[in-house]
Design an enzyme around this catalytic site. Structure first.
Site, PDB file in Angstrom:
ATOM      1  N   GLU A  75       0.909  -1.579  -0.601  1.00  0.00           N
ATOM      2  CA  GLU A  75      -0.188  -0.156   0.500  1.00  0.00           C
ATOM      3  C   GLU A  75       0.963   1.283  -0.234  1.00  0.00           C
ATOM      4  OE1 GLU A  75      -2.665   2.473   3.326  1.00  0.00           O
ATOM      5  OE2 GLU A  75      -3.086   0.246   3.024  1.00  0.00           O
ATOM      6  N   THR A  86      -4.011   5.786   2.008  1.00  0.00           N
ATOM      7  CA  THR A  86      -4.561   7.293   2.698  1.00  0.00           C
ATOM      8  C   THR A  86      -5.510   8.124   1.805  1.00  0.00           C
ATOM      9  OG1 THR A  86      -2.457   7.172   3.921  1.00  0.00           O
ATOM     10  CG2 THR A  86      -4.252   9.670   4.489  1.00  0.00           C
ATOM     11  N   LYS A 123     -10.876  -1.702   7.351  1.00  0.00           N
ATOM     12  CA  LYS A 123     -10.022  -1.642   8.017  1.00  0.00           C
ATOM     13  C   LYS A 123      -9.823  -1.082   8.915  1.00  0.00           C
ATOM     14  CE  LYS A 123      -6.569   1.669   7.743  1.00  0.00           C
ATOM     15  NZ  LYS A 123      -5.345   2.237   6.725  1.00  0.00           N
TER      16      LYS A 123
END
Length: 206
Positions: free
Chosen positions: A39, A68, A128
């Site tokens: 990621e 993000t 998440k």
């Protein structure tokens, strides 16, 4: 990309604010250590370029996601750069809807059972739990009782030593940041050290 590909991988390193000029070495070291998904956070220096170059180099061998992702603009730029999945620290319905409409798996950040259910009902295949270490493995075990169908990726404060506990509690994977991609490895260009660290994380989560 099928979300089941991510579910088969226990560790997803989070490349946050890494130096662009060292990004290829970092990704190569992680790959050599057995990592098959990463990621890249959108606030990193030249994040879109890192995503593009990583997909070009490893796209057939490694899943490359963007993290993000805080807005539709972030999401659009990430997908345009080639991100194969989208990760956010929070649940933004507009970001989720856009990613789903673009047929790109999206993993929003959640912290409560209510947020988990809301995200699940919005159509996401995985959530998440962030920051996971605040709640601990016991929370996952408890919440997986009534919400057994919700796939949980855990990120935030997890170490090599505690990662297995989260998987045993029912998490499908671990997002690992600075605890895996240690600053000293990057500062000293110790790519062998990073390879070995990745191997150790994978070994600890088998």
């Amino acid at each position: 990309m099928d979300i089941n590909q991510l579910k088969s991988l226990s560790i997803i390193p989070v490349l946050r604010k890494i130096p662009y000029e060292k990004s290829k070495d970092i990704v190569q070291a992680l790959f050599d250590g057995g990592i098959r998904a990463i990621e890249i956070t959108m606030e990193s220096d030249r994040a879109e370029l890192i995503i593009q170059e990583t997909v070009a180099e490893f796209g057939e061998k490694m899943l490359v996601g963007a993290g993000t992702v805080l807005s539709i603009d972030d999401c659009k730029r990430a997908i345009k750069a080639g991100a194969q999945f989208i990760v956010s620290p929070a649940f933004d319905e507009t970001v989720v809807a856009y990613a789903i409409s673009a047929n790109v798996p999206v993993i929003p950040g959640v912290f409560t059972p209510s947020e988990m259910l809301k995200a699940h009902n919005a159509g996401v295949a995985m959530v998440k739990l962030f920051p996971a270490s605040v709640l601990g493995p016991g929370f996952i075990k408890d919440v997986k009782g009534p919400l057994a169908d919700i796939q949980i990726l855990t990120t935030g404060g997890i170490t090599k030593e505690t990662a297995r506990d989260y998987l045993d509690a029912g998490a499908v994977g671990i997002g690992a940041g600075s605890a895996l991609i240690k600053k000293e490895f990057i500062a000293s260009n110790d790519w062998i050290g990073l390879v070995n660290e990745a191997k150790a994380w994978i070994q600890n989560t088998k």
